[in-house]
Design a protein around this motif. Structure first.
Motif, short mmCIF file in Angstrom:
data_model
loop_
_atom_site.label_atom_id
_atom_site.label_comp_id
_atom_site.label_asym_id
_atom_site.label_seq_id
_atom_site.Cartn_x
_atom_site.Cartn_y
_atom_site.Cartn_z
N GLU A 172 11.91 29.21 -39.59
CA GLU A 172 12.01 28.79 -40.82
C GLU A 172 13.01 27.50 -40.86
O GLU A 172 12.83 26.60 -41.52
CB GLU A 172 12.73 30.09 -41.85
N THR A 184 12.63 40.43 -38.33
CA THR A 184 11.50 39.67 -38.54
C THR A 184 10.91 39.92 -39.81
O THR A 184 11.00 40.77 -40.52
CB THR A 184 10.40 39.89 -37.41
N CYS A 218 16.02 35.74 -37.86
CA CYS A 218 15.21 36.90 -37.31
C CYS A 218 15.83 37.40 -35.96
O CYS A 218 15.26 38.69 -35.62
CB CYS A 218 13.88 36.39 -37.23
N CYS A 232 11.51 36.31 -33.72
CA CYS A 232 10.68 35.29 -34.64
C CYS A 232 9.45 34.87 -33.90
O CYS A 232 9.27 35.06 -32.71
CB CYS A 232 11.53 34.23 -35.10
N ASP A 233 8.45 34.49 -34.57
CA ASP A 233 7.06 34.49 -34.32
C ASP A 233 6.73 33.94 -32.88
O ASP A 233 5.96 34.47 -32.10
CB ASP A 233 6.39 33.31 -35.25
#
Ligand code: FES
Length: 574
Positions: A84, A191, A51, A119-120
């Motif tokens: 991930e 993302t 991402c 990413c998150d």
């Protein structure tokens, strides 16, 4: 303007010459850098995190902007938090990234910072660090990825995976089809392109005023994103010159704007934890009840997966966040400051985009209100949440017998067994999957529907856990039950067959077992053994707070205004 970096570069004795020599050895000439603000660029680019792959190009664009505005850009790397590949969860390391950025800002001659999120967990970590350091800061995100195509349809990251995984598990999707989906599931930088956690947090960063207006939804491959990064670099210099700091921007009013946007988008449940953590760093009052109240009075307007049908590219084409803000205009604090140097209300379009749009008018919502609910009761004394907008309406009032998985390993071992004693009425319970237990609060809460039920055509069932779930997931799933089982929360006392009552309208999650029996079970309960005896996992387990306090570390959450002082280093001999 007295620059913080002048402590180093104009410092006494040998400090000035030594610091200036460093810049010279980096290739800057003295005439160019002297007297200019130093803008750090926090970059978490890594090949361990797909991402983040466009961040080097964004960092280069930020540098152009910084130099053009009269600053000195100095890029530094931070830990990569790739959702991930990182196990058990990138969440375990969110607080570490926040600490790493805060300490880099503290110890180096940095006047302001551009935070490159992806990413998150990255945007939450960066905003937590910005809140604590309170140096001028601006957020830039990598942007949602372009969609691959499968069976002629654009693929929604995460959401398609979870949906078709169940089809695959039920034997309704061939190995060849599954491989085909895998090939186009994530074939772009950036993302997840649904309203997963990364997109939710990017939208929240923009709504909070920490990201330039209109930039959260730009595709990762779109060159407008480079231009946005360039403008952000230039703005970072201006933020330093005007001394505009995160605590002036991330006020209670800004958090209320963020809550309005969050609930109108039907965003990821993870945002609840992250917003509580960021607010906690600022001592801005924010509670689970605020989320429930805002959700109860806010229509869900965004028709994007997993709550709706479109993707983030459709949201961007519809005008992005400013267009959604225009629909919410009457319920926003339009006078909230942004890093753009102006007010949130200055950027709202007067007219809607014409043609098909994923932003519904307030009169035609996806859901009139209540996309999220906060539950309490004897099973969750410190709260639990459910993303009702992605749940099955007929399961929001449900009473059924518990089927308990004592750990994630137990779940994996039994969930698809043909002998699992599960029915459509069962309430699946996963415990010992919280912040302290694993540690790190992984996204195990979206317990798979047992294969036995999938084969019978049942695709949803009530699930309850002390864990989290991916923002791209859907289902009738109660999460973040607190206190968690590993520290003696009531979830630890549930036994197979106990009746659990989910009453979303009444905001309740109850275990229908009498108090005397629960007291008997509690006296027999022993905490689980923790495998990590040293290192960061031990530090995490010993200091992490529960979800109602954002799972921050106790020693990073200020208890008084005095605790909020950002103490810089003594700039002297090293
Ligand atoms: Fe990185 Fe979804 S896996 S944003």
């Amino acid at each position: 303007m007295k620059l913080r970096s002048a402590e180093w570069f104009e410092g006494r004795d040998e400090i000035g010459p030594q610091s200036r020599a460093v810049l010279r050895s980096l290739g800057w000439s003295e005439e160019f850098f002297r007297g200019k603000p130093v803008i750090g660029i926090a970059n978490s680019w890594s090949e361990l995190n797909n991402c983040s792959l466009n961040l080097p190009a964004l960092a280069a664009a930020v540098k152009r902007g910084v130099i053009a505005a009269g600053g000195i850009p100095l890029e530094f790397n931070t830990i990569a938090l790739g959702e991930e590949l990182m196990k058990p969860s990138a969440m375990l390391y969110r607080n570490l990234m926040a600490m790493e950025i805060e300490e880099t800002l503290r110890s180096y001659p940095i006047d302001g910072v551009v935070l490159l999120g992806n990413c998150d967990k990255t945007i939450p970590a960066q905003l937590m660090a910005a809140a604590s350091a309170n140096l001028p800061a601006i957020e830039v995100c990598s942007g949602p990825k372009s969609a691959g195509q499968w069976r002629g349809q654009p693929v929604g990251s995460g959401t398609a995976l979870w949906k078709y995984l169940d089809e695959y598990r039920a034997g309704r999707l061939s190995e060849e089809d599954w491989r085909g989906l895998e090939a186009c599931y994530s074939c772009s930088v950036g993302t997840c392109n649904t309203v997963g956690t990364a997109s939710t947090m990017a939208l929240i960063a923009e709504a909070l005023g920490m990201m330039l207006p209109g930039t959260a939804t730009i595709d990762a491959n779109d060159t407008r994103r480079l231009a946005a990064a360039e403008r952000s670099g230039a703005r970072a210099v201006e933020l330093v010159r005007t001394d505009l700091r995160p605590r002036q921007i991330m006020t209670r009013a800004a958090f209320e704007n963020a809550l309005r946007v969050y609930t109108a988008t039907g965003g990821s449940t993870n945002a609840v934890i992250h917003l509580l953590a960021i607010a906690g760093r600022l001592r801005v009052p924010l509670s689970l009840e605020d989320f429930d109240r805002f959700a109860a009075e806010t229509p869900v307007l965004l028709d994007v997966q997993p709550a709706g049908r479109g993707l983030m590219a459709d949201f961007d084409a519809a005008g992005g966040l400013p267009a959604l803000l225009a629909e919410l205009r009457d319920s926003l604090h339009l006078d909230a400051l942004t890093v753009g140097g102006d007010l949130l209300g200055a950027h709202l379009p007067l007219r809607r985009e014409s043609g098909a749009t994923v932003i519904r008018a307030a009169a035609e919502p996806i859901l009139p209100a209540g996309g999220l609910a906060v539950l309490r009761g004897n099973l969750a004394p410190r709260g639990a949440i459910i993303r009702t907008v992605t749940a099955a309406p007929q399961l929001l009032q449900h009473r059924g017998p518990a089927l308990v998985f004592d750990s994630y390993e137990d779940l994996l071992a039994r969930i698809d067994s043909p002998d699992l004693p599960v029915t459509a009425e069962s309430v699946l319970v996963l415990r010992n999957a919280g912040a302290v237990a694993v540690p790190g609060l992984p996204e195990w809460g979206s317990i798979p529907v047992p294969r036995k039920l999938l084969l019978a055509g049942i695709n949803d069932i009530v699930r309850v856990s002390d864990s989290r779930m991916s923002g791209t997931s859907a289902g009738t799933i109660v999460l973040h039950v607190a206190p968690e089982a590993a520290i003696g929360g009531p979830l630890a006392l549930v036994q197979d067959g106990d009746l659990i009552d989910l009453d979303v309208a009444g905001r309740a999650l109850r275990l229908l077992v009498d108090d005397a029996e629960l007291a008997r079970r509690r006296s027999a309960w022993t905490p689980p053994a923790f495998p990590h005896r040293r290192g960061y996992p031990r530090l995490y387990r010993e200091h992490v707070l529960q979800p109602d306090a954002g799972c921050d570390f106790d020693f990073l959450r200020p208890q008084s205004d005095d605790d909020m002082e950002f103490i810089g280093p003594v700039v002297g001999r090293s």
